[in-house]
Each structure stands twice: as structure tokens, then as C-alpha cells.
Design an enzyme around this catalytic site. Structure first.
Site, PDB file in Angstrom:
ATOM      1  N   GLY A  43       0.750  -1.254   0.138  1.00 43.51           N
ATOM      2  CA  GLY A  43      -0.048  -0.010  -0.146  1.00 43.51           C
ATOM      3  C   GLY A  43       0.960   1.328   0.031  1.00 43.51           C
ATOM      4  O   GLY A  43       1.674   1.808   1.038  1.00 43.51           O
ATOM      5  N   ALA A  44       0.786   1.840  -1.059  1.00 42.89           N
ATOM      6  CA  ALA A  44       1.426   3.385  -1.076  1.00 42.89           C
ATOM      7  C   ALA A  44       0.602   4.353  -0.846  1.00 42.89           C
ATOM      8  O   ALA A  44       0.409   5.268  -1.511  1.00 42.89           O
ATOM      9  CB  ALA A  44       2.216   3.447  -2.555  1.00 42.89           C
ATOM     10  N   GLY A  45      -0.158   4.276   0.396  1.00 41.89           N
ATOM     11  CA  GLY A  45      -0.990   5.468   0.696  1.00 41.89           C
ATOM     12  C   GLY A  45      -0.268   6.137   1.905  1.00 41.89           C
ATOM     13  O   GLY A  45       1.045   6.140   1.962  1.00 41.89           O
TER      14      GLY A  45
ATOM     15  N   HIS B 137       8.514  38.534   4.044  1.00 43.24           N
ATOM     16  CA  HIS B 137       9.885  38.235   3.206  1.00 43.24           C
ATOM     17  C   HIS B 137      10.903  37.961   3.992  1.00 43.24           C
ATOM     18  O   HIS B 137      11.125  38.760   5.014  1.00 43.24           O
ATOM     19  CB  HIS B 137      10.009  39.144   2.039  1.00 43.24           C
TER      20      HIS B 137
END
Ligand code: FAD
Ligand code: NAD
Length: 474
Positions: free
Chosen positions: A188-190, A451
Site C-alpha cells: 500500500g503506497a497510501g 519576506h
């Protein structure tokens, strides 16, 4: 009958314990029944999330990230260290301490809010009584006007790769390895496969992930998934897509896997196998036969838009009901249900629930993907901005990934924001706020962003929707 409460919550995961706290805050006499025992055998409140889910996985992700940076990424800063090593018992022990701190924290919160905790398994009986079976088998029954079912979920077990707690493990097992497995297989590549696969890969394991579907991370926006897939491949995570596991046999020299992919039948031997193919709602033993509470075809407790089961005074929240299996989704449902019970206006906006995957780079999104909008025939415009052009990301040496803002083509309302890159687990909050207030890309573009910060990528991606990003060609 030992006691009568306004509210009994069954389950003290992030859905249940939050519901209990909110109910108590609203002046309701509240009890919470939970069966989870920690490593010391004592009650450990907090459910999957605090014990074997969100928090321990993030602890290991953070430690392993530090180790990986030390061994792979610090050279560019002019920093070197000889003989860097990881002590796995200390690594796992730190995680255990964090878990204990947080599960203990829930117990303290219960005390502070005068919530009565019960240690044991709760069963809803007809008439809103709850029978509790303690760890010693002793039974008692308590009753309430309202019962909130928050029994959570458990890992799905594959019949041909059953958990044995040693060689074939679930998430809990993969959080507790005593040494770095030389070869780790993941089914499972979840979300769990990627997060826990990353943890052990960073510590030196050879990780192979076997995924049944042909597309990588199909739940995410396709552009974002593509970037993430490329980065994971660079890190050496070996992800096999369109691969169907046939069998997993435990032998003396490891777990022997057989799977089929586009090239035919393949075999692989690993030292440990993590099976992470999804989770199922957990309702075993939760409901007496005559309560009237219904389950759907996937075993989830059926609820309406107010998380009400249709049985007077019985509600259900979290992983045990429809919707994404995320801690914050369950918690918000818990708050809303407590407020509905108290006669207030609860609210959960399912359209803006953020998703975060804590890999490196991190992945985060909220709202619709491009594919979802295309399929629904909704006109949209897209702005993107790469972290490679963000000063802060470059200064951090983490200038990978991008932010993508999708806005309605006519109204400019932000419909989805998708990110892969440094710190996006935090950046996604801005997208959620914008969408919650029905903001436009123009709104985001007009907001002053500090920034140099990573958040400038969100600003620039919003400007890019209207082809006026400053620091890239449009
Ligand atoms: P649970 O947390 O499963 O809690 C249910 C509780 O009820 C448990 O303690 C259980 O023992 C108890 N219980 C069940 N039945 C009974 C009964 N009859 N009587 C008494 N007690 C009972 N989500 C995120 O949002 N972010 C993440 O980063 C994240 N990481 C995760 C990492 C891993 C490895 C895993 C496995 C999950 C992760 N999740 C994450 C998902 C998150 O853990 C779940 O969505 C969340 O825990 C669900 O909360 P819940 O309260 O519905 O259920
Ligand atoms: P998942 O649904 O994220 O992934 C499971 C994967 O297994 C899918 O890609 C699926 O296609 C694949 N699969 C299913 N059956 C298979 C088979 N027989 N062979 C090969 N592949 C197969 O599930 P998960 O990773 O187990 O995690 C469960 C849930 O827990 C997640 O969906 C998420 O809701 C929650 N979770 C969230 C976080 C987070 O928010 N960061 C982290 C971990 C878990």
C-alpha cells in the site's frame, strides 16, 4: 445502574475525547469509556491518533529526518560528522515518552473538566444504557440521555498476509521495530505506507512499496503526486505500481512475497512486511442487536448530516462514520455533536478539510483537485509557483516542489490549493482560511506575506492565477 450521565462517549480518540471535553465545557455531565491500554497495561486515552497513529508517527518522522539530514544533507552547509549512528531503542523510546506525555495529558484534561473516564469496552444497549466490560472482565452498566459512538478504526488485514506482530505488522508494529530492518516491504503506497516507509528508509532500510493501483497517490492532485513520486524515487523508495500481491509467506530467512505487475509474476524477500492497505471502521462488540443503529456496506455507522444515527440520543463521529479518516475531521465532528446536544449550532465544513502527508517533501491540500473540477464540468484557472524561486526555501536547501492554486474561472473563488514542498503542512492553513471565508485568488494575492518566508509561494501562486507572479515568467 451505577450512574446517570447527560453524555456518554464510547471511544477516547481525537473524535471522542474532544467531544467529551466540549460537552463538559457546555455544562453536561459527561463520561468517556475507552478500552485502549498502553505498553504498561494501563488506560491510555487518545485512541489511535495519540497511541499508534498521528503523534508517534510524527515523532519517528522527525527523528529520522534529523538523522537523514545529518547523514545526507548537511555536507552542503559545510557540516560533517563522522560515524553518525542511530540508536533504535532511544529513537523508539523518545516516541514512547511523547505518547505517554500526550495520553497522560488527555487524562489531565478529563480531570480538569470533571469528565468521568471508564477503562473497558463499552457496548450500547437499547435505551442508551452502556454496558462496560473492564480489563478484568467485570461488567457494569451506566446510562445517559445521549451516547456518542466514537469507536474509530483498525487496520484492514489481508487474508493472505495476516498480521503476526513480528514479521508481518500493521502501523503499531512498524512504529516499534527494535532494529532497522535491512529489507522492509510495504503493501500500500497510501499515507501510512509513505510515511512509515520514509521513516525506515531514512534510517537505512531497503524499502519496497507494493501498490495495487496503477497511479501514484490518486487522492492527491496529479501534478503534485507526480512531483512527490519523482522525489521519493530520488530518495530510493522503490514504489511498484499496479502490483497485485498474491501471497506472503513467513520463512526462516524472511517474508517471501509473490506479486504480479505488468511484467508478470515477481518475487521479493523482505525481513519485515508492513501491511497498510487502508483502515476499516471498528464496531466489533459496540452495539447490542436491538439498538436500531445501522451500519453501511463498508461497516461504518450510518449518520445524517448532523452525525445523528436516527436512534434517539445516539450520535456517531470520527473514523467510525463516513468521510475522511483524519483526526481533525473527527475532532470537529466531536465539537459539533456536543454543541448540537447542548442546543447550540454545531458546524463542520467537509469541503475545506485539509490533508497532509508528512513525507519529505511534505504534501498538503484542501479543496478540489483539477480532475475533480474537470469531471464536474466546473470552469477553473490555475496558478503555480515553484519553491526553487523562493529565497527562504533555497536558503534552507529545501527548494523542491510547488504551490498550486485553483480558482473558479469566472468568480475567481479559490476552489482548491495543492502543495508539495517544505513546510506545506503549515502553509495549507492559509488556504483553508481563504476557502472557509470564500476568498478569491485576488484576495490571497492582495495579502502582504512576510519576506523571506515559504508562504511567499502561496502568494506568488495566487498572483500566477492571473498571470502576474513577480518572480517567474507567466
Ligand atoms: P480512534 O483514534 O481510532 O479512537 C477510537 C478509540 O475508541 C480507541 O481508543 C479504541 O480503543 C476505542 N474503542 C473502540 N471501540 C470501543 C469500545 N467498544 N469500547 C471502548 N473503547 C472503544 N490523522 C491525521 O489527521 N493526521 C495524521 O498525521 C495521522 N497520522 C496517522 C498515522 C497512522 C500510523 C495512523 C494509523 C493513523 C493516522 N491518522 C492521522 C488517522 C487518525 O489516527 C484517525 O483518523 C483518528 O485517530 C480517528 O479518531 P477517532 O477518535 O475516530 O478514532
Ligand atoms: P490509504 O487508503 O491511505 O492507502 C492504502 C493504499 O493501499 C491505497 O493506495 C490502496 O490502493 C492500496 N491497496 C489497497 N489494497 C491493496 C492490496 N491488496 N495490495 C496493494 N495495495 C493495496 O490507507 P493507509 O495508508 O492504510 O492509511 C489509512 C488511513 O489513515 C488514511 O487513509 C488516512 O485517512 C489515515 N492516515 C492519515 C495520515 C495523515 O493524515 N498524515 C497518516 C496516516 C494515516
Amino acid at each position: 445502574m451505577s450512574d446517570k450521565f447527560d453524555v456518554i462517549v464510547i471511544g477516547a480518540g481525537p473524535a471522542g475525547y474532544v467531544a467529551a471535553i466540549r460537552a463538559a465545557q457546555l455544562g453536561l455531565k459527561t463520561a468517556c469509556v475507552d478500552a485502549f491500554a498502553g505498553k504498561d497495561g494501563k488506560q491510555a486515552l487518545g485512541g489511535t491518533c495519540l497511541n499508534v497513529g498521528c503523534i508517534p508517527s510524527k515523532a519517528l518522522l522527525d527523528s529520522s529526518r534529523q538523522f537523514h539530514n545529518l547523514t545526507h544533507n548537511f555536507g552542503v552547509h559545510g557540516i560533517s560528522a563522522d560515524n553518525a549512528r542511530i540508536d533504535v531503542p532511544t529513537f523508539v523510546g523518545r516516541k514512547d515518552k511523547i505518547v505517554k506525555q500526550f495520553t497522560g495529558g488527555v487524562a489531565q484534561l478529563f480531570k480538569a473538566n470533571k469528565i468521568t473516564p471508564f477503562f473497558g469496552t463499552g457496548k450500547l444497549l437499547k435505551g442508551n444504557d452502556v454496558e462496560i466490560t473492564g480489563p478484568d472482565g467485570a461488567k457494569q452498566t451506566i446510562s445517559a440521555t445521549n451516547v456518542i459512538l466514537a469507536s474509530g478504526s483498525v487496520p484492514i488485514e489481508l487474508p493472505f498476509a495476516k498480521f503476526d506482530g513480528k514479521s508481518i505488522v500493521d502501523n503499531a508494529g512498524a512504529l516499534d521495530f527494535t532494529e532497522v530492518p535491512k529489507r522492509l516491504g510495504v503493501i500500500g503506497a497510501g499515507v501510512i505506507g509513505l510515511e512509515l516507509g520514509s521513516v525506515w528508509k531514512r534510517l537505512g532500510a531497503d524499502v519496497t512499496i507494493i501498490e495495487a493501483l496503477p497511479d501514484f497517490l490518486g487522492v492527491a492532485d496529479a501534478d503534485i503526486a507526480k512531483i512527490a513520486q519523482r522525489e521519493f524515487a530520488k530518495q530510493g523508495l522503490n514504489i511498484k505500481l499496479g502490483a497485485k500481491l498474491g501471497k506472503a509467506e513467513v520463512k526462516n530467512d524472511g517474508v517471501h512475497l509473490t506479486y504480479t505487475d505488468k511484467d508478470g509474476e515477481q518475487s521479493l524477500v523482505v525481513d519485515k512486511l508492513l501491511v497498510a492497505v487502508g483502515r476499516r471502521a471498528y464496531t466489533d462488540g459496540l452495539l447490542a442487536a436491538d439498538t436500531g443503529v445501522k451500519l453501511d456496506e463498508r461497516g461504518r455507522i450510518v449518520v445524517d448530516e448532523h452525525n445523528h444515527t436516527g436512534v434517539d440520543g445516539v450520535w456517531a463521529i470520527g473514523d467510525a462514520v463516513r468521510g475522511p479518516m483524519l483526526a481533525h475531521k473527527g475532532s470537529e465532528e466531536g465539537v459539533a455533536v456536543a454543541e448540537w446536544i447542548a442546543g447550540k449550532a454545531g458546524h463542520v465544513n467537509y469541503d475545506t478539510i485539509p490533508w497532509v502527508i508528512y513525507t519529505e517533501p511534505e504534501i498538503a491540500w484542501a479543496g478540489k483537485t483539477e480532475k475533480e473540477l474537470k469531471d464536474a464540468g466546473i470552469p477553473y484557472k490555475v496558478g503555480t509557483f515553484p519553491f526553487a524561486a523562493i529565497g527562504r526555501a533555497v536558503a534552507m536547501n529545501e527548494a523542491v516542489g510547488q504551490v498550486k492554486v485553483i480558482a473558479h474561472a469566472d468568480t475567481d473563488r479559490v476552489l482548491g490549493v495543492h502543495m508539495v514542498g517544505p513546510g506545506v503542512s503549515e502553509l495549507i492553513a492559509e488556504a483553508v482560511v481563504t476557502m472557509e471565508f470564500k476568498g478569491s485568488a485576488e484576495d490571497l494575492a492582495r495579502i502582504v506575506h512576510a519576506h523571506p518566508t515559504l508562504s511567499e509561494a502561496v502568494h506568488e501562486a495566487a498572483l500566477s492565477v492571473d498571470k502576474r507572479a513577480i518572480h517567474k515568467g507567466n
